[in-house]
Design a protein around this motif. Structure first.
Motif, short mmCIF file in Angstrom:
data_model
loop_
_atom_site.label_atom_id
_atom_site.label_comp_id
_atom_site.label_asym_id
_atom_site.label_seq_id
_atom_site.Cartn_x
_atom_site.Cartn_y
_atom_site.Cartn_z
N LYS A 188 17.08 -34.82 38.64
CA LYS A 188 17.18 -33.56 37.94
C LYS A 188 16.57 -32.43 38.77
O LYS A 188 15.62 -32.64 39.51
CB LYS A 188 16.43 -33.67 36.59
CG LYS A 188 16.56 -32.48 35.68
CD LYS A 188 15.83 -32.76 34.36
CE LYS A 188 15.88 -31.56 33.43
NZ LYS A 188 15.15 -31.82 32.15
N ASN A 189 17.15 -31.24 38.63
CA ASN A 189 16.61 -30.04 39.28
C ASN A 189 15.77 -29.26 38.27
O ASN A 189 16.09 -29.20 37.08
CB ASN A 189 17.74 -29.15 39.79
CG ASN A 189 18.48 -29.77 40.96
OD1 ASN A 189 17.90 -30.01 42.01
ND2 ASN A 189 19.76 -30.05 40.77
N TYR A 190 14.68 -28.67 38.76
CA TYR A 190 13.78 -27.90 37.93
C TYR A 190 13.53 -26.54 38.58
O TYR A 190 13.48 -26.44 39.80
CB TYR A 190 12.42 -28.60 37.78
CG TYR A 190 12.51 -30.02 37.24
CD1 TYR A 190 12.25 -30.29 35.90
CD2 TYR A 190 12.82 -31.08 38.08
CE1 TYR A 190 12.33 -31.58 35.40
CE2 TYR A 190 12.89 -32.38 37.59
CZ TYR A 190 12.63 -32.62 36.26
OH TYR A 190 12.71 -33.90 35.78
N THR A 191 13.34 -25.52 37.76
CA THR A 191 13.02 -24.19 38.27
C THR A 191 11.85 -23.61 37.49
O THR A 191 11.87 -23.59 36.26
CB THR A 191 14.22 -23.24 38.16
OG1 THR A 191 15.31 -23.76 38.95
CG2 THR A 191 13.86 -21.85 38.69
N LEU A 192 10.84 -23.17 38.23
CA LEU A 192 9.69 -22.50 37.63
C LEU A 192 9.67 -21.07 38.11
O LEU A 192 9.83 -20.80 39.30
CB LEU A 192 8.38 -23.19 38.02
CG LEU A 192 7.90 -24.35 37.14
CD1 LEU A 192 8.80 -25.55 37.33
CD2 LEU A 192 6.46 -24.71 37.49
N LYS A 193 9.46 -20.15 37.18
CA LYS A 193 9.36 -18.72 37.47
C LYS A 193 7.91 -18.28 37.29
O LYS A 193 7.07 -19.04 36.80
CB LYS A 193 10.28 -17.92 36.55
CG LYS A 193 11.76 -18.28 36.65
CD LYS A 193 12.38 -17.77 37.93
CE LYS A 193 13.89 -17.96 37.94
NZ LYS A 193 14.52 -17.44 39.18
#
Length: 264
Positions: A41-46
């Motif tokens: 899975k890909n994850y993105t944190l801002k």
């Protein structure tokens, strides 16, 4: 609450830069973006997001600056430290156990307030003074357990990985640039047992299979997805572009650049 004057820092023991996560750590992103991948899975944190990254997982992540700035706080929750907490406190263990490598947490004032509370303890080098490091780490652990009680099943599980399906694991994780020893450990095997089981399943050695599998994926990405070699070699487990190009030509008989020219 607005966070101001957050400095990038690490709290706790140093960690390896490789893609094997040896210890749990908490990541708070003050400025920028982090893109993570755990094989499934890909994850993105801002900016303003935070998560737990779990030990005994393979993961990689890259950062993107925000207005030429990137600031984060990383707090290592190593096994030795967590064992001390478990010995000192009666902590209820939930039966629920998250399975993902990156455990994201819902927004809550407790975390930003905690991050802000670190400011007085930075020393002149921009690190948290050792005198207060464990105190603040323990405070964070109890905040996290309050927000997500099921984390106790992760933090206080000190067992080694159990023996798992080797074929399924390798097909999911062959792109990660880690040693055979790491692959063996994560599949619950000694190195010799890992190599023996691997040959039985794939009918070739791990090193040969990994190289060929990564290069076949590279061929597909260049030919079908219009990817450039310089954009994919790191994500496919190669340490440098020249080594990738050499291995590619050795397997297919021509350089990746030639495949790009044929595609055009």
């Amino acid at each position: 609450m607005k966070i101001t004057e957050i400095k990038s820092c690490y709290i706790g023991p140093e960690t390896s830069p490789e893609q094997f996560i040896a210890e749990h750590f908490f990541l708070y992103l003050a400025k920028g973006t982090v893109n993570g991948y755990d094989g499934n899975k890909n994850y993105t944190l801002k900016s303003g997001d935070y998560c737990i990254v779990r030990k005994n997982y393979l993961a990689r992540y890259n950062k993107e600056k925000e207005n030429e700035e990137f600031e984060k706080v990383v707090i290592i929750l190593d096994e030795q430290f967590l064992k001390k907490i478990k010995d000192r406190h009666q902590i209820p263990i939930s039966t629920s156990k998250p399975t993902e490598a990156f455990i994201t947490l819902e927004k809550n004032d407790l975390i930003p307030n905690f991050i802000q509370s670190l400011s007085p303890y930075y020393n002149q080098t921009g690190a948290i003074d050792d005198t207060f490091s464990d105190i603040k780490r323990e405070e964070l652990v109890f905040i996290l357990l309050k927000l997500k009680p099921e984390l106790a099943t992760i933090f206080f599980d000190f067992t080694i990985p159990e023996k798992i399906n080797l074929e399924k694991f390798m097909l999911h994780n062959y792109k990660f640039n880690v040693s055979l020893e790491r692959f063996a450990y994560l599949t619950g095997r000694s190195l010799s047992s890992f190599k023996r089981d691997f040959v039985k399943i794939f009918n070739t050695t791990p090193s040969h299979w990994l190289t060929q599998k990564r290069l076949e994926e590279a061929y597909f990405l260049i030919e079908k997805k219009d990817k450039k070699p310089s954009d994919i070699y790191l994500d496919l487990g190669f340490e440098d572009l020249s080594h990738f190009s050499f291995a590619f030509k050795k397997l297919f008989g021509f350089a990746p650049k030639k495949l790009m020219e044929q595609r055009q």
